[in-house]
Write a protein that holds these residues in place. Structure first.
Motif, PDB file in Angstrom:
ATOM      1  N   ASP A 241       0.874  -1.158   0.000  1.00  0.00           N
ATOM      2  CA  ASP A 241       0.000   0.000   0.000  1.00  0.00           C
ATOM      3  C   ASP A 241       0.921   1.220   0.000  1.00  0.00           C
ATOM      4  OD1 ASP A 241      -2.057  -1.781   0.278  1.00  0.00           O
ATOM      5  OD2 ASP A 241      -2.743  -1.048   2.225  1.00  0.00           O
ATOM      6  N   PHE A 242       0.745   2.124  -0.953  1.00  0.00           N
ATOM      7  CA  PHE A 242       1.576   3.313  -1.021  1.00  0.00           C
ATOM      8  C   PHE A 242       0.856   4.449  -0.302  1.00  0.00           C
ATOM      9  CE2 PHE A 242       3.164   0.680  -4.458  1.00  0.00           C
ATOM     10  CZ  PHE A 242       4.543   0.805  -4.305  1.00  0.00           C
ATOM     11  N   VAL A 243       1.458   4.892   0.808  1.00  0.00           N
ATOM     12  CA  VAL A 243       0.822   5.862   1.695  1.00  0.00           C
ATOM     13  C   VAL A 243       1.661   7.142   1.723  1.00  0.00           C
ATOM     14  CG1 VAL A 243      -0.067   6.272   4.020  1.00  0.00           C
ATOM     15  CG2 VAL A 243       0.025   3.929   3.117  1.00  0.00           C
ATOM     16  N   PRO A 244       1.056   8.308   1.458  1.00  0.00           N
ATOM     17  CA  PRO A 244       1.805   9.575   1.537  1.00  0.00           C
ATOM     18  C   PRO A 244       2.408   9.774   2.920  1.00  0.00           C
ATOM     19  CG  PRO A 244      -0.298   9.897   0.426  1.00  0.00           C
ATOM     20  CD  PRO A 244      -0.328   8.499   1.001  1.00  0.00           C
ATOM     21  N   LEU A 245       3.560  10.429   2.973  1.00  0.00           N
ATOM     22  CA  LEU A 245       4.269  10.607   4.238  1.00  0.00           C
ATOM     23  C   LEU A 245       3.426  11.305   5.287  1.00  0.00           C
ATOM     24  CD1 LEU A 245       7.898  11.584   3.137  1.00  0.00           C
ATOM     25  CD2 LEU A 245       7.151   9.465   4.238  1.00  0.00           C
ATOM     26  N   ASP A 246       2.644  12.287   4.885  1.00  0.00           N
ATOM     27  CA  ASP A 246       1.926  13.101   5.862  1.00  0.00           C
ATOM     28  C   ASP A 246       0.421  12.846   5.857  1.00  0.00           C
ATOM     29  OD1 ASP A 246       4.258  14.494   6.781  1.00  0.00           O
ATOM     30  OD2 ASP A 246       4.254  15.564   4.872  1.00  0.00           O
ATOM     31  N   GLU A 247       0.014  11.677   5.374  1.00  0.00           N
ATOM     32  CA  GLU A 247      -1.407  11.358   5.347  1.00  0.00           C
ATOM     33  C   GLU A 247      -1.626   9.952   5.898  1.00  0.00           C
ATOM     34  OE1 GLU A 247      -3.269  12.098   1.587  1.00  0.00           O
ATOM     35  OE2 GLU A 247      -2.030  13.853   1.177  1.00  0.00           O
ATOM     36  N   SER A 248      -2.882   9.597   6.103  1.00  0.00           N
ATOM     37  CA  SER A 248      -3.201   8.293   6.692  1.00  0.00           C
ATOM     38  C   SER A 248      -4.008   7.411   5.751  1.00  0.00           C
ATOM     39  CB  SER A 248      -3.991   8.495   7.994  1.00  0.00           C
ATOM     40  OG  SER A 248      -5.182   9.215   7.748  1.00  0.00           O
ATOM     41  N   LYS A 249      -4.124   7.825   4.493  1.00  0.00           N
ATOM     42  CA  LYS A 249      -4.891   7.053   3.525  1.00  0.00           C
ATOM     43  C   LYS A 249      -4.001   6.719   2.333  1.00  0.00           C
ATOM     44  CE  LYS A 249      -9.186   7.051   0.832  1.00  0.00           C
ATOM     45  NZ  LYS A 249     -10.396   7.828   0.463  1.00  0.00           N
ATOM     46  N   ALA A 250      -4.038   5.468   1.901  1.00  0.00           N
ATOM     47  CA  ALA A 250      -3.204   5.039   0.782  1.00  0.00           C
ATOM     48  C   ALA A 250      -3.719   5.616  -0.532  1.00  0.00           C
ATOM     49  CB  ALA A 250      -3.174   3.517   0.701  1.00  0.00           C
ATOM     50  N   VAL A 251      -2.801   5.907  -1.434  1.00  0.00           N
ATOM     51  CA  VAL A 251      -3.191   6.335  -2.777  1.00  0.00           C
ATOM     52  C   VAL A 251      -3.282   5.139  -3.721  1.00  0.00           C
ATOM     53  CG1 VAL A 251      -2.357   8.694  -2.580  1.00  0.00           C
ATOM     54  CG2 VAL A 251      -0.776   6.908  -3.279  1.00  0.00           C
ATOM     55  N   TYR A 252      -2.520   4.086  -3.433  1.00  0.00           N
ATOM     56  CA  TYR A 252      -2.596   2.836  -4.206  1.00  0.00           C
ATOM     57  C   TYR A 252      -2.539   1.688  -3.203  1.00  0.00           C
ATOM     58  CZ  TYR A 252      -1.073   6.109  -7.823  1.00  0.00           C
ATOM     59  OH  TYR A 252      -0.966   7.196  -8.647  1.00  0.00           O
ATOM     60  N   GLU A 253      -3.404   0.704  -3.372  1.00  0.00           N
ATOM     61  CA  GLU A 253      -3.497  -0.397  -2.417  1.00  0.00           C
ATOM     62  C   GLU A 253      -3.329  -1.742  -3.114  1.00  0.00           C
ATOM     63  OE1 GLU A 253      -7.370   0.154  -0.684  1.00  0.00           O
ATOM     64  OE2 GLU A 253      -6.569   1.353   0.965  1.00  0.00           O
ATOM     65  N   GLY A 254      -2.732  -2.691  -2.376  1.00  0.00           N
ATOM     66  CA  GLY A 254      -2.662  -4.077  -2.834  1.00  0.00           C
ATOM     67  C   GLY A 254      -1.860  -4.283  -4.104  1.00  0.00           C
ATOM     68  N   ILE A 255      -0.774  -3.513  -4.267  1.00  0.00           N
ATOM     69  CA  ILE A 255       0.047  -3.634  -5.468  1.00  0.00           C
ATOM     70  C   ILE A 255       1.090  -4.737  -5.258  1.00  0.00           C
ATOM     71  CG2 ILE A 255       1.574  -2.437  -7.065  1.00  0.00           C
ATOM     72  CD1 ILE A 255      -1.288  -1.344  -6.992  1.00  0.00           C
ATOM     73  N   PRO A 256       1.138  -5.767  -6.123  1.00  0.00           N
ATOM     74  CA  PRO A 256       2.179  -6.796  -5.989  1.00  0.00           C
ATOM     75  C   PRO A 256       3.562  -6.150  -5.949  1.00  0.00           C
ATOM     76  CG  PRO A 256       0.540  -7.470  -7.603  1.00  0.00           C
ATOM     77  CD  PRO A 256       0.224  -6.038  -7.258  1.00  0.00           C
ATOM     78  N   PHE A 257       4.357  -6.507  -4.940  1.00  0.00           N
ATOM     79  CA  PHE A 257       5.635  -5.837  -4.715  1.00  0.00           C
ATOM     80  C   PHE A 257       6.822  -6.774  -4.922  1.00  0.00           C
ATOM     81  CE2 PHE A 257       9.014  -3.917  -2.143  1.00  0.00           C
ATOM     82  CZ  PHE A 257       8.943  -2.591  -2.549  1.00  0.00           C
ATOM     83  N   SER A 258       6.768  -7.951  -4.328  1.00  0.00           N
ATOM     84  CA  SER A 258       7.850  -8.924  -4.510  1.00  0.00           C
ATOM     85  C   SER A 258       7.355 -10.303  -4.114  1.00  0.00           C
ATOM     86  CB  SER A 258       9.090  -8.551  -3.680  1.00  0.00           C
ATOM     87  OG  SER A 258       8.805  -8.636  -2.295  1.00  0.00           O
ATOM     88  N   CYS A 259       8.058 -11.323  -4.592  1.00  0.00           N
ATOM     89  CA  CYS A 259       7.700 -12.693  -4.236  1.00  0.00           C
ATOM     90  C   CYS A 259       8.898 -13.603  -4.470  1.00  0.00           C
ATOM     91  CB  CYS A 259       6.500 -13.186  -5.046  1.00  0.00           C
ATOM     92  SG  CYS A 259       6.809 -13.316  -6.830  1.00  0.00           S
ATOM     93  N   SER A 260       8.874 -14.728  -3.811  1.00  0.00           N
ATOM     94  CA  SER A 260       9.854 -15.789  -4.060  1.00  0.00           C
ATOM     95  C   SER A 260       9.205 -17.115  -3.690  1.00  0.00           C
ATOM     96  CB  SER A 260      11.131 -15.579  -3.240  1.00  0.00           C
ATOM     97  OG  SER A 260      10.854 -15.621  -1.854  1.00  0.00           O
ATOM     98  N   LYS A 261       9.548 -18.141  -4.441  1.00  0.00           N
ATOM     99  CA  LYS A 261       8.944 -19.447  -4.198  1.00  0.00           C
ATOM    100  C   LYS A 261       9.920 -20.547  -4.595  1.00  0.00           C
ATOM    101  CE  LYS A 261       4.571 -21.937  -5.008  1.00  0.00           C
ATOM    102  NZ  LYS A 261       3.250 -21.854  -5.706  1.00  0.00           N
ATOM    103  N   MET A 262      10.039 -21.545  -3.739  1.00  0.00           N
ATOM    104  CA  MET A 262      10.920 -22.675  -4.016  1.00  0.00           C
ATOM    105  C   MET A 262      10.202 -23.952  -3.603  1.00  0.00           C
ATOM    106  SD  MET A 262      14.901 -23.295  -2.873  1.00  0.00           S
ATOM    107  CE  MET A 262      14.547 -23.472  -1.119  1.00  0.00           C
ATOM    108  N   VAL A 263       9.968 -24.838  -4.578  1.00  0.00           N
ATOM    109  CA  VAL A 263       9.243 -26.090  -4.335  1.00  0.00           C
ATOM    110  C   VAL A 263      10.168 -27.265  -4.655  1.00  0.00           C
ATOM    111  CG1 VAL A 263       7.247 -27.499  -4.965  1.00  0.00           C
ATOM    112  CG2 VAL A 263       7.052 -24.996  -4.935  1.00  0.00           C
TER     113      VAL A 263
END
Length: 252
Positions: free
Chosen positions: A151-173
């Protein structure tokens, strides 16, 4: 004349400001955890702190990221005689945002780790946001996975401008189940990893937000193949089409 000025307009794309982890923070100050925790909102867990240097910062300037409380602070160390002391610059506390996020998420959020990515992201001229990460981890026999959304949240605010954006992942099976397979296989796991890239396009008008453009990079290395068989895919997506990001096959 106006036409010439408009024709000559060139947009200088901004960039994120990454924080580089201080590799040996005890060499800066052996008691940095206790000293910095005393400057942050309480209660503060010293072991949840990370010490960073904003890239390109002046000598003596640092950033501290905390998971408990969820906060980012700009700090400066004063060098001189006597015990080293820290000066608190700007403090941005996201604890209330994290608490609201967990409340809205319900019981499922109890298995989610909340943290801050070590960077600032440009929203508009003079405006920055942090990435509040929600990370889910999974354990498998002989492997595991981790999936982080932001969730990308402005430094001086309490509400996100973009939510639930895939950021990183790793998987090993694991893909080898016998001693013979481990000896003969070139690679005994199916592995994947992914990460977000953001480009910042020209705003629609002066003072308006930058046009964020998302790109997802995902690497795949199938089991029983050499390293040269690994592939990388690059996909573009928008805030409303996050399912386009591969996300290592994880939850969307």
């Amino acid at each position: 004349m106006l036409a010439l000025l408009l024709a000559g307009h060139v947009f200088a794309a901004p960039a994120a400001q990454p924080f580089d982890a201080v590799k040996k923070p005890e060499s800066v100050d052996p008691e940095w955890r206790a000293r910095l925790c005393a400057l942050l909102p309480q209660p503060c867990d010293p072991q949840s702190l990370g010490l960073y240097r904003p890239r390109g910062a002046a000598v003596g300037d640092y950033a501290v990221l905390s998971d408990e409380p969820l906060a980012v602070a700009m700090v400066r160390i004063k060098r001189g005689a006597g015990p080293r002391s820290w000066q608190l610059g700007r403090l941005h506390d996201f604890s209330s945002y994290a608490a609201a996020m967990k409340k809205d998420g319900g019981a499922g959020m109890s298995d989610v780790r909340v943290s801050l990515a070590p960077a600032l992201y440009p929203l508009a001229e003079g405006q920055w946001a942090v990435a509040v990460l929600q990370t889910v981890s999974e354990m498998y026999s002989g492997g595991g996975a981790s999936f982080s959304k932001a969730d990308f949240v402005p430094l001086d605010e309490s509400k996100a401008v973009y939510e639930g954006i895939p950021f990183s992942c790793s998987k090993m099976v694991r893909a080898c189940f016998s001693e013979k397979e481990y000896k003969q296989s070139k690679h005994c796991h199916d592995e994947s990893s992914g990460s977000l890239r953001i480009a910042y396009g020209e705003p629609a008008a002066p003072g308006e937000p930058y046009n964020w453009q998302y790109t997802w990079l995902q690497n795949e290395w199938p089991a029983h193949t050499p390293a040269r068989a690994a592939t990388t895919t690059r996909l573009h997506f928008a805030a409303r089409t996050t399912e386009r990001a591969g996300f290592c096959g994880g939850p969307q």
